[in-house]
Design a protein around this motif. Structure first.
Motif, PDB file in Angstrom:
ATOM      1  N   LEU A 162       4.908  -9.618  -9.214  1.00 53.26           N
ATOM      2  CA  LEU A 162       3.805  -9.850  -8.819  1.00 53.26           C
ATOM      3  C   LEU A 162       3.127 -11.252  -9.404  1.00 53.26           C
ATOM      4  CD1 LEU A 162       2.284  -6.154  -9.702  1.00 53.26           C
ATOM      5  CD2 LEU A 162       2.823  -7.269  -7.218  1.00 53.26           C
ATOM      6  N   PRO A 163       2.291 -11.683  -9.102  1.00 55.73           N
ATOM      7  CA  PRO A 163       1.532 -12.848  -9.565  1.00 55.73           C
ATOM      8  C   PRO A 163       1.138 -12.600 -11.011  1.00 55.73           C
ATOM      9  CG  PRO A 163       0.671 -12.440  -7.765  1.00 55.73           C
ATOM     10  CD  PRO A 163       1.271 -11.411  -7.874  1.00 55.73           C
ATOM     11  N   GLY A 174      -6.244  -2.004 -17.623  1.00 43.42           N
ATOM     12  CA  GLY A 174      -5.788  -0.457 -17.449  1.00 43.42           C
ATOM     13  C   GLY A 174      -6.450   0.086 -16.239  1.00 43.42           C
ATOM     14  N   ARG A 175      -6.867  -0.820 -15.375  1.00 50.06           N
ATOM     15  CA  ARG A 175      -7.520  -0.389 -14.107  1.00 50.06           C
ATOM     16  C   ARG A 175      -6.625   0.324 -13.086  1.00 50.06           C
ATOM     17  NH1 ARG A 175      -7.148  -3.150  -9.269  1.00 50.06           N
ATOM     18  NH2 ARG A 175      -6.642  -5.217  -9.632  1.00 50.06           N
ATOM     19  N   ARG A 176      -7.023   1.020 -12.093  1.00 45.38           N
ATOM     20  CA  ARG A 176      -6.407   1.654 -11.182  1.00 45.38           C
ATOM     21  C   ARG A 176      -6.104   0.518  -9.982  1.00 45.38           C
ATOM     22  NH1 ARG A 176      -7.923   7.586  -8.972  1.00 45.38           N
ATOM     23  NH2 ARG A 176      -7.994   8.959 -10.756  1.00 45.38           N
ATOM     24  N   TRP A 177      -4.902   0.413  -9.757  1.00 48.34           N
ATOM     25  CA  TRP A 177      -4.361  -0.627  -8.702  1.00 48.34           C
ATOM     26  C   TRP A 177      -4.032   0.156  -7.516  1.00 48.34           C
ATOM     27  CZ3 TRP A 177       1.138  -2.810  -8.518  1.00 48.34           C
ATOM     28  CH2 TRP A 177       1.183  -4.067  -7.756  1.00 48.34           C
ATOM     29  N   ALA A 178      -4.946   0.023  -6.437  1.00 46.58           N
ATOM     30  CA  ALA A 178      -4.875   0.808  -5.494  1.00 46.58           C
ATOM     31  C   ALA A 178      -3.617   0.642  -4.383  1.00 46.58           C
ATOM     32  CB  ALA A 178      -6.096   0.738  -4.589  1.00 46.58           C
ATOM     33  N   ALA A 179      -3.399   1.692  -3.619  1.00 43.15           N
ATOM     34  CA  ALA A 179      -2.296   1.497  -2.445  1.00 43.15           C
ATOM     35  C   ALA A 179      -2.182   0.347  -1.838  1.00 43.15           C
ATOM     36  CB  ALA A 179      -2.045   2.629  -1.774  1.00 43.15           C
ATOM     37  N   LYS A 180      -3.345  -0.132  -1.126  1.00 41.81           N
ATOM     38  CA  LYS A 180      -3.551  -1.081   0.040  1.00 41.81           C
ATOM     39  C   LYS A 180      -3.329  -2.516  -0.840  1.00 41.81           C
ATOM     40  CE  LYS A 180      -6.680   1.266   3.496  1.00 41.81           C
ATOM     41  NZ  LYS A 180      -7.790   1.117   4.234  1.00 41.81           N
ATOM     42  N   GLU A 181      -3.957  -2.353  -1.901  1.00 36.12           N
ATOM     43  CA  GLU A 181      -3.773  -3.707  -2.578  1.00 36.12           C
ATOM     44  C   GLU A 181      -2.142  -4.035  -3.043  1.00 36.12           C
ATOM     45  OE1 GLU A 181      -5.305  -6.035  -6.729  1.00 36.12           O
ATOM     46  OE2 GLU A 181      -6.086  -3.999  -6.280  1.00 36.12           O
ATOM     47  N   ALA A 182      -1.362  -2.908  -3.665  1.00 39.81           N
ATOM     48  CA  ALA A 182      -0.215  -2.981  -3.971  1.00 39.81           C
ATOM     49  C   ALA A 182       0.404  -3.437  -2.622  1.00 39.81           C
ATOM     50  CB  ALA A 182       0.155  -1.545  -4.315  1.00 39.81           C
ATOM     51  N   LEU A 183       0.325  -2.772  -1.669  1.00 39.22           N
ATOM     52  CA  LEU A 183       1.020  -3.347  -0.392  1.00 39.22           C
ATOM     53  C   LEU A 183       0.780  -4.610   0.065  1.00 39.22           C
ATOM     54  CD1 LEU A 183       2.611  -2.175   2.122  1.00 39.22           C
ATOM     55  CD2 LEU A 183       0.391  -2.003   3.278  1.00 39.22           C
ATOM     56  N   ALA A 184      -0.471  -4.965  -0.066  1.00 34.98           N
ATOM     57  CA  ALA A 184      -0.796  -6.538   0.192  1.00 34.98           C
ATOM     58  C   ALA A 184       0.031  -7.493  -0.712  1.00 34.98           C
ATOM     59  CB  ALA A 184      -2.270  -6.981   0.273  1.00 34.98           C
ATOM     60  N   GLN A 185       0.275  -7.089  -1.908  1.00 38.46           N
ATOM     61  CA  GLN A 185       0.759  -7.885  -3.130  1.00 38.46           C
ATOM     62  C   GLN A 185       2.283  -7.889  -2.965  1.00 38.46           C
ATOM     63  OE1 GLN A 185      -0.618 -10.235  -4.962  1.00 38.46           O
ATOM     64  NE2 GLN A 185      -2.896  -9.713  -5.081  1.00 38.46           N
ATOM     65  N   GLY A 186       2.804  -7.055  -2.109  1.00 40.33           N
ATOM     66  CA  GLY A 186       4.280  -6.936  -1.844  1.00 40.33           C
ATOM     67  C   GLY A 186       5.011  -5.990  -2.735  1.00 40.33           C
ATOM     68  N   LEU A 188       4.629  -2.493  -2.753  1.00 40.70           N
ATOM     69  CA  LEU A 188       5.076  -1.523  -1.911  1.00 40.70           C
ATOM     70  C   LEU A 188       5.570  -2.114  -0.581  1.00 40.70           C
ATOM     71  CD1 LEU A 188       2.096   1.115  -2.090  1.00 40.70           C
ATOM     72  CD2 LEU A 188       4.483   1.463  -3.183  1.00 40.70           C
ATOM     73  N   ASN A 189       6.509  -1.539  -0.470  1.00 37.76           N
ATOM     74  CA  ASN A 189       7.218  -2.104   1.006  1.00 37.76           C
ATOM     75  C   ASN A 189       6.811  -1.537   2.054  1.00 37.76           C
ATOM     76  OD1 ASN A 189       9.636  -2.069  -1.222  1.00 37.76           O
ATOM     77  ND2 ASN A 189      10.432  -3.481   0.342  1.00 37.76           N
ATOM     78  N   GLN A 190       6.177  -0.203   1.963  1.00 40.32           N
ATOM     79  CA  GLN A 190       5.554   0.642   3.110  1.00 40.32           C
ATOM     80  C   GLN A 190       4.578   1.697   2.573  1.00 40.32           C
ATOM     81  OE1 GLN A 190       8.633   2.763   5.194  1.00 40.32           O
ATOM     82  NE2 GLN A 190       9.934   1.099   5.323  1.00 40.32           N
ATOM     83  N   LEU A 191       3.573   1.885   3.532  1.00 41.36           N
ATOM     84  CA  LEU A 191       2.316   2.873   3.267  1.00 41.36           C
ATOM     85  C   LEU A 191       2.583   3.766   4.488  1.00 41.36           C
ATOM     86  CD1 LEU A 191       0.555   2.754   0.824  1.00 41.36           C
ATOM     87  CD2 LEU A 191      -1.120   1.844   2.152  1.00 41.36           C
ATOM     88  N   HIS A 192       2.216   5.186   3.925  1.00 44.31           N
ATOM     89  CA  HIS A 192       2.196   6.235   4.752  1.00 44.31           C
ATOM     90  C   HIS A 192       1.155   7.030   4.592  1.00 44.31           C
ATOM     91  CE1 HIS A 192       6.057   5.269   6.775  1.00 44.31           C
ATOM     92  NE2 HIS A 192       6.448   4.813   5.359  1.00 44.31           N
ATOM     93  N   ASP A 193       0.818   7.969   5.728  1.00 47.76           N
ATOM     94  CA  ASP A 193      -0.585   8.821   5.527  1.00 47.76           C
ATOM     95  C   ASP A 193      -0.383   9.853   4.552  1.00 47.76           C
ATOM     96  OD1 ASP A 193      -1.956   7.046   7.163  1.00 47.76           O
ATOM     97  OD2 ASP A 193      -1.371   8.330   8.857  1.00 47.76           O
ATOM     98  N   THR A 194       0.821  10.406   4.775  1.00 48.10           N
ATOM     99  CA  THR A 194       1.198  11.535   3.699  1.00 48.10           C
ATOM    100  C   THR A 194       2.418  11.732   2.987  1.00 48.10           C
ATOM    101  OG1 THR A 194       2.611  12.690   5.316  1.00 48.10           O
ATOM    102  CG2 THR A 194       0.153  12.928   5.661  1.00 48.10           C
ATOM    103  N   HIS A 195       2.456  12.462   1.972  1.00 48.88           N
ATOM    104  CA  HIS A 195       3.647  12.671   1.056  1.00 48.88           C
ATOM    105  C   HIS A 195       4.901  12.757   1.676  1.00 48.88           C
ATOM    106  CE1 HIS A 195       5.421  14.697  -2.529  1.00 48.88           C
ATOM    107  NE2 HIS A 195       5.949  13.719  -2.454  1.00 48.88           N
ATOM    108  N   GLU A 196       4.772  13.685   2.663  1.00 46.11           N
ATOM    109  CA  GLU A 196       6.076  13.977   3.345  1.00 46.11           C
ATOM    110  C   GLU A 196       6.660  12.613   4.044  1.00 46.11           C
ATOM    111  OE1 GLU A 196       3.144  15.731   3.469  1.00 46.11           O
ATOM    112  OE2 GLU A 196       3.905  17.500   2.267  1.00 46.11           O
ATOM    113  N   ASP A 197       5.565  12.011   4.809  1.00 53.69           N
ATOM    114  CA  ASP A 197       5.894  10.771   5.689  1.00 53.69           C
ATOM    115  C   ASP A 197       6.503   9.801   4.694  1.00 53.69           C
ATOM    116  OD1 ASP A 197       5.006  12.171   8.122  1.00 53.69           O
ATOM    117  OD2 ASP A 197       3.066  10.762   7.988  1.00 53.69           O
ATOM    118  N   ALA A 198       6.105   9.603   3.413  1.00 59.20           N
ATOM    119  CA  ALA A 198       6.677   8.631   2.537  1.00 59.20           C
ATOM    120  C   ALA A 198       7.950   8.941   2.044  1.00 59.20           C
ATOM    121  CB  ALA A 198       5.629   8.661   1.190  1.00 59.20           C
TER     122      ALA A 198
END
Length: 272
Positions: A162-163, A174-186, A188-198
């Protein structure tokens, strides 16, 4: 060995570790720190394994360090403060080795993340090669919120992923770093709707990797890891030596033949 903090199985070349203390949000207690590296010792010795998936159970991937166990661990005292601190240093180094086992694993390691991935959970997934997550997953460098400098790998590995500005913000606040931000920053490689899908996506990636030459895959990981600490020139020299030593096997000719015939090559396991 008996495992109390996760399940472990190997199927079709994929080792699957599932954290399994959902009622405790998969916090990392004393048993975890012993059992987890032992599983990677098994992986290292099992040439059937070509990829690893780490997933979890329940609402959260992991809430990190079991604070009650940590307090008890810190409570071990010695009359001499120097000896007490030296003992604690060894304790921290042992914990670091737990996730160093992921980083140094012969094969790629994939994390499938749901819900909270906090403190030690982030240490764990930062050491993985690939990460897929659910839309509701989030990450927190929690240590700053409990008066600790994160010491099991996050501060060392995130700057390669990360930068610097973002790493420092997350570490200082110590803030929460949300999934969409983590995906945009690279991160996370992929994001999915459900635990099972992930988890299914993580398994699909593992199967794709497992179908490749295990000699080439382990070479790629070795070269990428070595390159983190090398100049470009040193990294180029390292991969030239690697290929000069390893490219004389049968996998390359099999791969080329499969490409020409529009088929799928079959590769033997590495030698034990």
């Amino acid at each position: 060995m008996d495992r109390t903090t996760f399940t472990y199985d190997v199927e079709d070349g994929i080792a699957h570790i599932r954290l399994n203390r959902p009622a405790a949000f998969n916090t990392m207690n004393g048993a975890f720190w012993a059992e987890f590296p032992a599983a990677f010792d098994e992986i290292a010795a099992d040439m059937r394994v070509r990829a690893v998936l780490i997933s979890s159970t329940g609402r959260h991937f992991s809430a990190g360090l079991d604070l009650k166990w940590a307090a008890e661990s810190q409570g071990r005292a010695h009359a001499d403060p120097g000896r007490a601190r030296e003992s604690f240093r060894r304790h921290v180094k042992d914990m670091q080795q737990c996730f160093e086992a992921i980083d140094q694993c012969r094969v790629p390691v994939i994390a499938a993340i749901q819900g909270g991935c906090i403190g030690g959970g982030l240490d764990l997934v930062s050491a993985c090669d690939l990460r897929v997550g659910t839309a509701d997953c989030f990450f927190t460098i929690q240590e700053v919120n409990v008066g600790i400098v994160a010491d099991v790998g996050t501060l060392q590995r995130l700057p390669y992923l990360l930068p610097q500005g973002l790493v420092r913000e997350l570490a200082y606040t110590g803030r929460r770093w949300a999934a969409k931000e983590a995906l945009a920053q690279g991160f996370l490689n992929q994001l999915h709707d459900t635990h099972e899908d992930a988890v299914a996506a993580g398994l699909a990636l593992a199967r794709e990797i497992a179908a490749k030459s295990p000699l080439v895959i382990t070479g790629i990981k070795q070269v990428l890891n070595a390159g983190r600490d090398m100049t470009i020139a040193q990294g180029l020299d390292y991969v030239a030596v690697w290929n000069a030593g390893m490219l004389q096997g049968e996998d390359s000719s099999r791969a080329i033949a499969a490409q020409l015939n529009k088929g799928q090559a079959s590769y033997g396991d590495l030698a034990p």
